[in-house]
Design a protein around this motif. Sequence first.
Motif, PDB file in Angstrom:
ATOM      1  N   UNK A   1       0.840  -1.202   0.000  1.00  0.00           N
ATOM      2  CA  UNK A   1       0.000   0.000   0.000  1.00  0.00           C
ATOM      3  C   UNK A   1       0.869   1.244   0.000  1.00  0.00           C
ATOM      4  N   UNK A   2       0.452   2.214  -0.786  1.00  0.00           N
ATOM      5  CA  UNK A   2       1.117   3.515  -0.837  1.00  0.00           C
ATOM      6  C   UNK A   2       0.131   4.587  -0.372  1.00  0.00           C
ATOM      7  N   UNK A   3       0.648   5.547   0.360  1.00  0.00           N
ATOM      8  CA  UNK A   3      -0.170   6.680   0.766  1.00  0.00           C
ATOM      9  C   UNK A   3       0.387   7.967   0.194  1.00  0.00           C
ATOM     10  N   UNK A   4      -0.463   8.955   0.151  1.00  0.00           N
ATOM     11  CA  UNK A   4      -0.094  10.243  -0.397  1.00  0.00           C
ATOM     12  C   UNK A   4      -0.931  11.280   0.347  1.00  0.00           C
ATOM     13  N   UNK A   5      -0.354  12.420   0.664  1.00  0.00           N
ATOM     14  CA  UNK A   5      -1.126  13.508   1.276  1.00  0.00           C
ATOM     15  C   UNK A   5      -1.050  14.739   0.386  1.00  0.00           C
ATOM     16  N   UNK A   6      -2.104  15.546   0.449  1.00  0.00           N
ATOM     17  CA  UNK A   6      -2.138  16.763  -0.347  1.00  0.00           C
ATOM     18  C   UNK A   6      -2.521  17.935   0.537  1.00  0.00           C
ATOM     19  N   UNK A   7      -2.100  19.135   0.124  1.00  0.00           N
ATOM     20  CA  UNK A   7      -2.233  20.285   1.024  1.00  0.00           C
ATOM     21  C   UNK A   7      -3.473  21.139   0.759  1.00  0.00           C
ATOM     22  N   UNK A   8      -3.986  21.110  -0.460  1.00  0.00           N
ATOM     23  CA  UNK A   8      -5.095  21.988  -0.807  1.00  0.00           C
ATOM     24  C   UNK A   8      -6.422  21.270  -0.597  1.00  0.00           C
ATOM     25  N   UNK A   9      -7.157  21.695   0.426  1.00  0.00           N
ATOM     26  CA  UNK A   9      -8.412  21.022   0.766  1.00  0.00           C
ATOM     27  C   UNK A   9      -9.484  21.203  -0.304  1.00  0.00           C
ATOM     28  N   UNK A  10      -9.283  22.164  -1.214  1.00  0.00           N
ATOM     29  CA  UNK A  10     -10.267  22.391  -2.272  1.00  0.00           C
ATOM     30  C   UNK A  10      -9.998  21.526  -3.506  1.00  0.00           C
ATOM     31  N   UNK A  11      -8.988  20.690  -3.458  1.00  0.00           N
ATOM     32  CA  UNK A  11      -8.659  19.833  -4.608  1.00  0.00           C
ATOM     33  C   UNK A  11      -9.872  18.986  -4.967  1.00  0.00           C
ATOM     34  N   UNK A  12     -10.056  18.806  -6.258  1.00  0.00           N
ATOM     35  CA  UNK A  12     -11.284  18.192  -6.725  1.00  0.00           C
ATOM     36  C   UNK A  12     -11.123  16.800  -7.312  1.00  0.00           C
ATOM     37  N   UNK A  13     -10.048  16.546  -7.981  1.00  0.00           N
ATOM     38  CA  UNK A  13      -9.904  15.234  -8.607  1.00  0.00           C
ATOM     39  C   UNK A  13      -8.520  14.677  -8.345  1.00  0.00           C
ATOM     40  N   UNK A  14      -8.483  13.368  -8.349  1.00  0.00           N
ATOM     41  CA  UNK A  14      -7.296  12.671  -7.871  1.00  0.00           C
ATOM     42  C   UNK A  14      -7.019  11.459  -8.756  1.00  0.00           C
ATOM     43  N   UNK A  15      -5.730  11.168  -8.929  1.00  0.00           N
ATOM     44  CA  UNK A  15      -5.358  10.082  -9.829  1.00  0.00           C
ATOM     45  C   UNK A  15      -4.109   9.388  -9.311  1.00  0.00           C
ATOM     46  N   UNK A  16      -3.934   8.169  -9.754  1.00  0.00           N
ATOM     47  CA  UNK A  16      -2.655   7.478  -9.640  1.00  0.00           C
ATOM     48  C   UNK A  16      -2.136   7.234 -11.057  1.00  0.00           C
ATOM     49  N   UNK A  17      -0.869   7.598 -11.257  1.00  0.00           N
ATOM     50  CA  UNK A  17      -0.183   7.329 -12.509  1.00  0.00           C
ATOM     51  C   UNK A  17       0.944   6.352 -12.227  1.00  0.00           C
ATOM     52  N   UNK A  18       1.328   5.644 -13.261  1.00  0.00           N
ATOM     53  CA  UNK A  18       2.453   4.734 -13.176  1.00  0.00           C
ATOM     54  C   UNK A  18       3.507   5.225 -14.162  1.00  0.00           C
ATOM     55  N   UNK A  19       4.771   5.197 -13.720  1.00  0.00           N
ATOM     56  CA  UNK A  19       5.852   5.589 -14.622  1.00  0.00           C
ATOM     57  C   UNK A  19       6.958   4.537 -14.572  1.00  0.00           C
ATOM     58  N   UNK A  20       7.206   3.934 -15.703  1.00  0.00           N
ATOM     59  CA  UNK A  20       8.320   2.997 -15.825  1.00  0.00           C
ATOM     60  C   UNK A  20       9.592   3.783 -16.127  1.00  0.00           C
ATOM     61  N   UNK A  21      10.718   3.151 -15.846  1.00  0.00           N
ATOM     62  CA  UNK A  21      12.011   3.815 -15.974  1.00  0.00           C
ATOM     63  C   UNK A  21      12.191   4.402 -17.370  1.00  0.00           C
ATOM     64  N   UNK A  22      12.466   5.688 -17.445  1.00  0.00           N
ATOM     65  CA  UNK A  22      12.746   6.410 -18.689  1.00  0.00           C
ATOM     66  C   UNK A  22      11.557   6.391 -19.670  1.00  0.00           C
ATOM     67  N   UNK A  23      10.377   6.249 -19.098  1.00  0.00           N
ATOM     68  CA  UNK A  23       9.159   6.292 -19.913  1.00  0.00           C
ATOM     69  C   UNK A  23       8.255   7.411 -19.404  1.00  0.00           C
ATOM     70  N   UNK A  24       7.240   7.749 -20.200  1.00  0.00           N
ATOM     71  CA  UNK A  24       6.303   8.765 -19.768  1.00  0.00           C
ATOM     72  C   UNK A  24       5.313   8.189 -18.759  1.00  0.00           C
ATOM     73  N   UNK A  25       4.729   9.040 -17.906  1.00  0.00           N
ATOM     74  CA  UNK A  25       3.706   8.558 -16.973  1.00  0.00           C
ATOM     75  C   UNK A  25       2.459   8.110 -17.722  1.00  0.00           C
ATOM     76  N   UNK A  26       1.829   7.080 -17.183  1.00  0.00           N
ATOM     77  CA  UNK A  26       0.568   6.602 -17.769  1.00  0.00           C
ATOM     78  C   UNK A  26      -0.479   6.494 -16.673  1.00  0.00           C
ATOM     79  N   UNK A  27      -1.694   6.905 -17.016  1.00  0.00           N
ATOM     80  CA  UNK A  27      -2.777   6.871 -16.045  1.00  0.00           C
ATOM     81  C   UNK A  27      -3.052   5.446 -15.611  1.00  0.00           C
TER      82      UNK A  27
END
Lengths: 112, 113
Positions: free
Chosen positions: A20-46
């Motif tokens: 399990x991975x956790x993440x915290x964010x500072x702006x309480x008004x944030x509206x949408x959230x995502x996890x992306x995956x990035x392989x070594x030397x590749x672009x991020x993918x949703x």
Amino acid sequence: RKEVEQDPGPFNVPEGATVAFNCTYSNSASQSFFWYRQDCRKEPKLLMSVYSSGNEDGRFTAQLNRASQYISLLIRDSKLSDSATYLCVVNMGSGNTGKLIFGQGTTLQVKP
Amino acid sequence: GAGVSQSPSNKVTEKGKDVELRCDPISGHTALYWYRQSLGQGLEFLIYFQGNSAPDKSGLPSDRFSAERTGGSVSTLTIQRTQQEDSAVYLCASSLAGRGGRFFGPGTRLTVL
């Protein structure tokens, strides 16, 4: 304080483990959230969007806790191919400003 | 279908030269973003275009950086008088009306000597 914070890891787990991975964010008004995956030397993918009610996609489960301003990603039955960096992503501000803020990423290494 | 494409894939330049990086978004995507990623670092937001609205330039690190989007499609990121700290992978992404996930191109790896 960073706008989106993640434990950089690395997380080293054996095949078949649950991680399990956790993440915290500072702006309480944030509206949408995502996890992306990035392989070594590749672009991020949703990988998946994160919804308030929590959502699942196969072995992946994402959760959002607005009160505590954190997002989680659970990976069950880890595969070697899951080895990558997982980026927590938040759409800052209210409404749809379109500007996604990325965390630094959490590195996962799945070992045989 | 065709994804986001970027050119060149690699660019090596000398300090002080100007460079232009190109992005072709997915057809029909109205929103276009530029990010950069330095070695071992996370993605840093640079600029965001949405339709005919004024772009959000809040992430551009200095006035040496500028970007245009012509005809609501192709975008060019220009870096003038490049510095060594500009070396990074420059990533372009597009999406439908700023909603949902962003689809990234393969990036342009810029090296400033």
